[in-house]
Design a protein around this motif. Structure first.
Motif, mmCIF file in Angstrom:
data_model
loop_
_atom_site.group_PDB
_atom_site.id
_atom_site.type_symbol
_atom_site.label_atom_id
_atom_site.label_comp_id
_atom_site.label_asym_id
_atom_site.label_seq_id
_atom_site.Cartn_x
_atom_site.Cartn_y
_atom_site.Cartn_z
ATOM 1 N N VAL A 1 0.928 -1.308 0.026
ATOM 2 C CA VAL A 1 0.399 0.306 -0.042
ATOM 3 C C VAL A 1 0.624 1.241 -0.364
ATOM 4 C CG1 VAL A 1 -1.355 1.265 1.422
ATOM 5 C CG2 VAL A 1 -1.758 -0.971 1.094
ATOM 6 N N GLU A 2 0.640 1.953 -1.074
ATOM 7 C CA GLU A 2 1.171 3.491 -1.183
ATOM 8 C C GLU A 2 0.713 4.200 -1.169
ATOM 9 O OE1 GLU A 2 4.045 4.294 -4.065
ATOM 10 O OE2 GLU A 2 5.733 2.376 -3.627
ATOM 11 N N GLY A 3 0.323 4.397 0.337
ATOM 12 C CA GLY A 3 -0.907 5.896 0.569
ATOM 13 C C GLY A 3 -1.344 6.075 2.268
ATOM 14 N N ASP A 4 -2.390 7.110 2.335
ATOM 15 C CA ASP A 4 -2.328 6.382 3.864
ATOM 16 C C ASP A 4 -3.558 6.046 3.847
ATOM 17 O OD1 ASP A 4 -0.511 8.700 4.309
ATOM 18 O OD2 ASP A 4 -1.589 10.247 3.997
ATOM 19 N N LEU A 5 -3.523 5.117 5.301
ATOM 20 C CA LEU A 5 -4.368 4.208 5.435
ATOM 21 C C LEU A 5 -5.535 4.981 7.049
ATOM 22 C CD1 LEU A 5 -2.668 0.775 6.338
ATOM 23 C CD2 LEU A 5 -4.591 1.382 4.708
ATOM 24 N N THR A 6 -6.182 5.231 6.649
ATOM 25 C CA THR A 6 -7.644 6.322 7.333
ATOM 26 C C THR A 6 -8.645 5.349 7.490
ATOM 27 O OG1 THR A 6 -8.771 6.879 5.912
ATOM 28 C CG2 THR A 6 -6.376 8.372 6.159
ATOM 29 N N ASP A 7 -8.811 5.313 9.556
ATOM 30 C CA ASP A 7 -10.709 5.260 10.073
ATOM 31 C C ASP A 7 -10.949 4.048 10.386
ATOM 32 O OD1 ASP A 7 -10.932 8.209 9.854
ATOM 33 O OD2 ASP A 7 -12.353 8.027 7.444
ATOM 34 N N ALA A 8 -9.601 2.956 10.214
ATOM 35 C CA ALA A 8 -9.844 1.739 10.338
ATOM 36 C C ALA A 8 -10.053 1.571 12.038
ATOM 37 C CB ALA A 8 -8.441 1.076 9.860
ATOM 38 N N VAL A 9 -10.606 0.843 12.402
ATOM 39 C CA VAL A 9 -10.107 0.010 13.186
ATOM 40 C C VAL A 9 -9.328 -0.704 13.841
ATOM 41 C CG1 VAL A 9 -11.678 -1.454 15.219
ATOM 42 C CG2 VAL A 9 -13.058 -0.472 13.803
ATOM 43 N N SER A 10 -8.531 -1.645 12.890
ATOM 44 C CA SER A 10 -7.696 -2.584 13.273
ATOM 45 C C SER A 10 -6.623 -2.728 12.282
ATOM 46 C CB SER A 10 -7.782 -3.042 14.324
ATOM 47 O OG SER A 10 -8.188 -4.601 13.440
ATOM 48 N N VAL A 11 -5.719 -2.059 11.909
ATOM 49 C CA VAL A 11 -4.978 -2.572 10.555
ATOM 50 C C VAL A 11 -4.093 -3.769 11.245
ATOM 51 C CG1 VAL A 11 -3.074 -2.014 8.549
ATOM 52 C CG2 VAL A 11 -5.319 -0.651 10.095
ATOM 53 N N ASP A 12 -3.558 -4.687 10.708
ATOM 54 C CA ASP A 12 -2.883 -6.001 10.951
ATOM 55 C C ASP A 12 -1.942 -5.644 9.497
ATOM 56 O OD1 ASP A 12 -3.805 -6.290 12.908
ATOM 57 O OD2 ASP A 12 -5.416 -7.763 11.735
ATOM 58 N N ILE A 13 -0.231 -5.450 9.664
ATOM 59 C CA ILE A 13 0.258 -5.552 8.327
ATOM 60 C C ILE A 13 0.917 -7.115 8.614
ATOM 61 C CG2 ILE A 13 2.099 -4.348 7.501
ATOM 62 C CD1 ILE A 13 -0.021 -2.573 7.866
ATOM 63 N N LYS B 1 4.006 -10.287 7.210
ATOM 64 C CA LYS B 1 5.102 -10.668 7.126
ATOM 65 C C LYS B 1 5.462 -9.888 5.861
ATOM 66 C CE LYS B 1 5.726 -14.510 10.594
ATOM 67 N NZ LYS B 1 6.154 -15.787 10.888
ATOM 68 N N LYS B 2 4.552 -10.144 4.940
ATOM 69 C CA LYS B 2 5.029 -9.904 3.037
ATOM 70 C C LYS B 2 4.625 -8.429 3.456
ATOM 71 C CE LYS B 2 5.478 -13.952 1.611
ATOM 72 N NZ LYS B 2 4.723 -15.367 0.195
ATOM 73 N N GLY B 3 3.653 -7.593 4.256
ATOM 74 C CA GLY B 3 2.429 -6.435 3.866
ATOM 75 C C GLY B 3 3.866 -5.520 3.905
ATOM 76 N N LYS B 4 3.552 -4.092 3.115
ATOM 77 C CA LYS B 4 4.459 -2.885 3.103
ATOM 78 C C LYS B 4 3.400 -1.629 2.990
ATOM 79 C CE LYS B 4 8.619 -5.378 1.049
ATOM 80 N NZ LYS B 4 8.770 -5.661 -0.042
ATOM 81 N N VAL B 5 4.285 -0.954 3.902
ATOM 82 C CA VAL B 5 3.213 0.171 3.972
ATOM 83 C C VAL B 5 4.100 1.396 3.509
ATOM 84 C CG1 VAL B 5 1.323 1.701 4.778
ATOM 85 C CG2 VAL B 5 0.619 -0.335 5.036
ATOM 86 N N LYS B 6 3.584 2.298 2.480
ATOM 87 C CA LYS B 6 4.794 3.610 2.679
ATOM 88 C C LYS B 6 3.717 4.589 3.211
ATOM 89 C CE LYS B 6 8.459 1.286 0.364
ATOM 90 N NZ LYS B 6 8.718 1.296 -0.996
ATOM 91 N N GLY B 7 3.543 4.779 4.179
ATOM 92 C CA GLY B 7 1.846 6.322 4.114
ATOM 93 C C GLY B 7 1.672 5.990 5.760
ATOM 94 N N ASN B 8 1.214 6.564 6.297
ATOM 95 C CA ASN B 8 0.332 7.268 7.556
ATOM 96 C C ASN B 8 -0.517 6.481 7.507
ATOM 97 O OD1 ASN B 8 2.531 9.029 7.924
ATOM 98 N ND2 ASN B 8 0.854 10.418 7.009
#
Length: 137
Positions: free
Chosen positions: A42-54, A56-63
């Motif tokens: 995911v390249e971008g922001d994640l908002t308003d979530a109850v829970s976020v699970d990343i 082992k292979k997951g990548k988030v480039k954002g807030n």
């Protein structure tokens, strides 16, 4: 992934789950009202979530803004969580975090600053709010 009934409407479930699979790439702002599981990129922001699970292979480039965050993969960006943040063994966070509860396992990496603020519903915060209300009266 949201659950739908046969008519294409969301089925009544206590919480919707959004999944970004391990071969998926998402670019933009992802606003999810339920739980989010990231196995892809995911390249971008994640908002308003109850829970976020990343995963082992997951990548988030954002807030990230959520109630809780669990990182087994990589996060490059800032995270603000109302309940908790945990960085699991093998997980990496490069950014600033703000949360009332933080857990970092052995083998995890964190590069940034942390502000541990009381949650809105904590007894300590309730006392402070009550004191401010009395002062104003």
């Amino acid at each position: 992934m949201a659950i739908f009934n046969g008519k294409g409407d969301r089925a009544s479930s206590p919480e919707a789950v959004t999944l970004v699979g391990d071969e998926a790439y998402f670019h933009g702002v992802l606003s999810a009202k339920g739980s989010v599981r990231i196995e892809g990129v995911v390249e971008g922001d994640l908002t308003d979530a109850v829970s976020v699970d990343i995963g082992k292979k997951g990548k988030v480039k954002g807030n990230i803004a959520a109630e809780s965050l669990s990182v087994a993969g990589l996060v490059e960006g800032d995270a603000v969580c109302a309940r908790s943040i945990e960085i699991l063994a093998g997980g990496r966070v490069a950014g600033n975090i703000r949360t009332p509860r933080l857990r970092i396992e052995d083998g995890a990496a964190f590069d940034g600053s942390c502000a541990m603020v009381p949650s809105e519903d904590s007894p300590r915060n309730a006392e402070a709010n009550a004191y401010r209300a009395v002062e104003k009266a």
